[in-house]
Design a protein around this motif. Sequence first.
Motif, mmCIF file in Angstrom:
data_model
loop_
_atom_site.group_PDB
_atom_site.id
_atom_site.type_symbol
_atom_site.label_atom_id
_atom_site.label_comp_id
_atom_site.label_asym_id
_atom_site.label_seq_id
_atom_site.Cartn_x
_atom_site.Cartn_y
_atom_site.Cartn_z
ATOM 1 N N GLY A 197 0.798 -1.219 0.000
ATOM 2 C CA GLY A 197 0.000 0.000 0.000
ATOM 3 C C GLY A 197 0.826 1.262 0.000
ATOM 4 O O GLY A 197 0.314 2.350 -0.245
ATOM 5 N N SER A 198 2.114 1.143 0.284
ATOM 6 C CA SER A 198 2.964 2.332 0.275
ATOM 7 C C SER A 198 3.248 2.742 -1.173
ATOM 8 O O SER A 198 3.211 1.934 -2.086
ATOM 9 C CB SER A 198 4.261 2.079 1.028
ATOM 10 O OG SER A 198 5.028 1.107 0.355
ATOM 11 N N ILE A 199 3.539 4.005 -1.329
ATOM 12 C CA ILE A 199 3.800 4.543 -2.665
ATOM 13 C C ILE A 199 5.284 4.861 -2.769
ATOM 14 O O ILE A 199 5.788 5.769 -2.108
ATOM 15 C CB ILE A 199 2.950 5.804 -2.921
ATOM 16 C CG1 ILE A 199 1.464 5.443 -2.825
ATOM 17 C CG2 ILE A 199 3.270 6.401 -4.289
ATOM 18 C CD1 ILE A 199 0.545 6.636 -2.785
ATOM 19 N N ALA A 200 5.973 4.093 -3.595
ATOM 20 C CA ALA A 200 7.411 4.285 -3.771
ATOM 21 C C ALA A 200 7.712 5.003 -5.076
ATOM 22 O O ALA A 200 8.776 5.602 -5.221
ATOM 23 C CB ALA A 200 8.135 2.945 -3.735
ATOM 24 N N GLU A 201 6.778 4.945 -6.029
ATOM 25 C CA GLU A 201 7.000 5.560 -7.332
ATOM 26 C C GLU A 201 5.699 6.181 -7.822
ATOM 27 O O GLU A 201 4.616 5.839 -7.349
ATOM 28 C CB GLU A 201 7.481 4.527 -8.357
ATOM 29 C CG GLU A 201 8.852 3.948 -8.055
ATOM 30 C CD GLU A 201 9.293 2.940 -9.102
ATOM 31 O OE1 GLU A 201 10.465 3.014 -9.514
ATOM 32 O OE2 GLU A 201 8.474 2.086 -9.497
ATOM 33 N N ILE A 202 5.850 7.084 -8.785
ATOM 34 C CA ILE A 202 4.682 7.678 -9.426
ATOM 35 C C ILE A 202 4.821 7.549 -10.936
ATOM 36 O O ILE A 202 5.932 7.550 -11.474
ATOM 37 C CB ILE A 202 4.485 9.158 -9.034
ATOM 38 C CG1 ILE A 202 5.678 10.017 -9.451
ATOM 39 C CG2 ILE A 202 4.197 9.286 -7.539
ATOM 40 C CD1 ILE A 202 5.462 11.518 -9.259
ATOM 41 N N LEU A 203 3.686 7.435 -11.582
ATOM 42 C CA LEU A 203 3.623 7.397 -13.037
ATOM 43 C C LEU A 203 3.352 8.812 -13.515
ATOM 44 O O LEU A 203 2.443 9.481 -13.008
ATOM 45 C CB LEU A 203 2.503 6.459 -13.492
ATOM 46 C CG LEU A 203 2.226 6.384 -14.983
ATOM 47 C CD1 LEU A 203 3.402 5.730 -15.713
ATOM 48 C CD2 LEU A 203 0.935 5.604 -15.239
ATOM 49 N N VAL A 204 4.138 9.265 -14.473
ATOM 50 C CA VAL A 204 3.980 10.612 -15.029
ATOM 51 C C VAL A 204 3.776 10.469 -16.537
ATOM 52 O O VAL A 204 4.641 9.949 -17.234
ATOM 53 C CB VAL A 204 5.218 11.492 -14.743
ATOM 54 C CG1 VAL A 204 5.020 12.890 -15.307
ATOM 55 C CG2 VAL A 204 5.516 11.538 -13.251
ATOM 56 N N ILE A 205 2.625 10.923 -17.002
ATOM 57 C CA ILE A 205 2.315 10.874 -18.432
ATOM 58 C C ILE A 205 2.351 12.300 -18.954
ATOM 59 O O ILE A 205 1.665 13.181 -18.420
ATOM 60 C CB ILE A 205 0.951 10.225 -18.697
ATOM 61 C CG1 ILE A 205 0.967 8.791 -18.165
ATOM 62 C CG2 ILE A 205 0.606 10.263 -20.189
ATOM 63 C CD1 ILE A 205 -0.364 8.093 -18.221
ATOM 64 N N VAL A 206 3.163 12.516 -19.979
ATOM 65 C CA VAL A 206 3.356 13.852 -20.530
ATOM 66 C C VAL A 206 2.901 13.843 -21.989
ATOM 67 O O VAL A 206 3.382 13.033 -22.784
ATOM 68 C CB VAL A 206 4.845 14.273 -20.451
ATOM 69 C CG1 VAL A 206 5.038 15.669 -21.005
ATOM 70 C CG2 VAL A 206 5.354 14.168 -19.021
ATOM 71 N N LEU A 207 1.967 14.731 -22.307
ATOM 72 C CA LEU A 207 1.487 14.869 -23.681
ATOM 73 C C LEU A 207 1.812 16.264 -24.176
ATOM 74 O O LEU A 207 1.519 17.249 -23.500
ATOM 75 C CB LEU A 207 -0.031 14.660 -23.756
ATOM 76 C CG LEU A 207 -0.566 13.302 -23.332
ATOM 77 C CD1 LEU A 207 -2.084 13.326 -23.287
ATOM 78 C CD2 LEU A 207 -0.082 12.232 -24.290
ATOM 79 N N GLU A 208 2.380 16.367 -25.352
ATOM 80 C CA GLU A 208 2.666 17.664 -25.934
ATOM 81 C C GLU A 208 1.394 18.192 -26.578
ATOM 82 O O GLU A 208 0.814 17.536 -27.453
ATOM 83 C CB GLU A 208 3.792 17.546 -26.970
ATOM 84 C CG GLU A 208 4.525 18.842 -27.188
ATOM 85 C CD GLU A 208 4.243 19.463 -28.530
ATOM 86 O OE1 GLU A 208 4.247 20.684 -28.598
ATOM 87 O OE2 GLU A 208 4.015 18.722 -29.484
ATOM 88 N N ILE A 209 0.888 19.327 -26.113
ATOM 89 C CA ILE A 209 -0.403 19.852 -26.576
ATOM 90 C C ILE A 209 -0.271 21.248 -27.186
ATOM 91 O O ILE A 209 -1.251 21.988 -27.279
ATOM 92 C CB ILE A 209 -1.443 19.866 -25.429
ATOM 93 C CG1 ILE A 209 -0.963 20.738 -24.252
ATOM 94 C CG2 ILE A 209 -1.776 18.454 -24.977
ATOM 95 C CD1 ILE A 209 -2.035 20.990 -23.206
ATOM 96 N N THR A 210 0.919 21.595 -27.625
ATOM 97 C CA THR A 210 1.171 22.931 -28.149
ATOM 98 C C THR A 210 0.231 23.270 -29.305
ATOM 99 O O THR A 210 -0.381 24.344 -29.312
ATOM 100 C CB THR A 210 2.639 23.060 -28.622
ATOM 101 O OG1 THR A 210 3.496 22.659 -27.551
ATOM 102 C CG2 THR A 210 2.965 24.468 -29.054
#
Length: 176
Positions: free
Chosen positions: A82-95
């Motif tokens: 249940g502990s959070i050791a990592e995070i998911l980061v999603i990056v979209l270029e929306i220029t």
Amino acid sequence: VFVLDRNLVVTFAGGGLVAKSAFLPGAYLHRSLRDIVPPVIFAGVASLLQSTFAGEENCFELPYPSGAVFQVCTTPLAEESGSIAEILVIVLEITQRKRAEHAEQAAQQRLQLAIHAANVGLWDWDLQTNRVHYSHEWKLQLGCTDDEVGDSLDEWERRVHPDDLLRARATAAVPA
């Protein structure tokens, strides 16, 4: 797509950006985000990224000094404990999308200015909902305030002279 540990070090880099020749996942792996992005960007996103470790999902727009705009969404990656050791980061270029939205807003503003300046009364009938938008200028030309006219086709029909109604319906393709 990136995975970051609690120190904001990249433990995974991949996704659609891999297809772009300028994106080399290996250049990001095991590096701190602080060393990858400009300081002004890091200062703006570090607290949002850290809040993801507290269980909050985040989604925000990130304007870059180069003029590019990115949509960044983060989600915690919980371990079995249940502990959070990592995070998911999603990056979209929306220029391009942001530029198109800005151009659309500017065009709408110019259109509204022209309609107001020319005192053009407009109405727009949505055939799917059978609702009609009557412009402020249209209502003023009839001597009405905005709240005196609803959004039904009947508002228009009641204002057409009875001798002209059949011909007006036919011209507007309104079923009798």
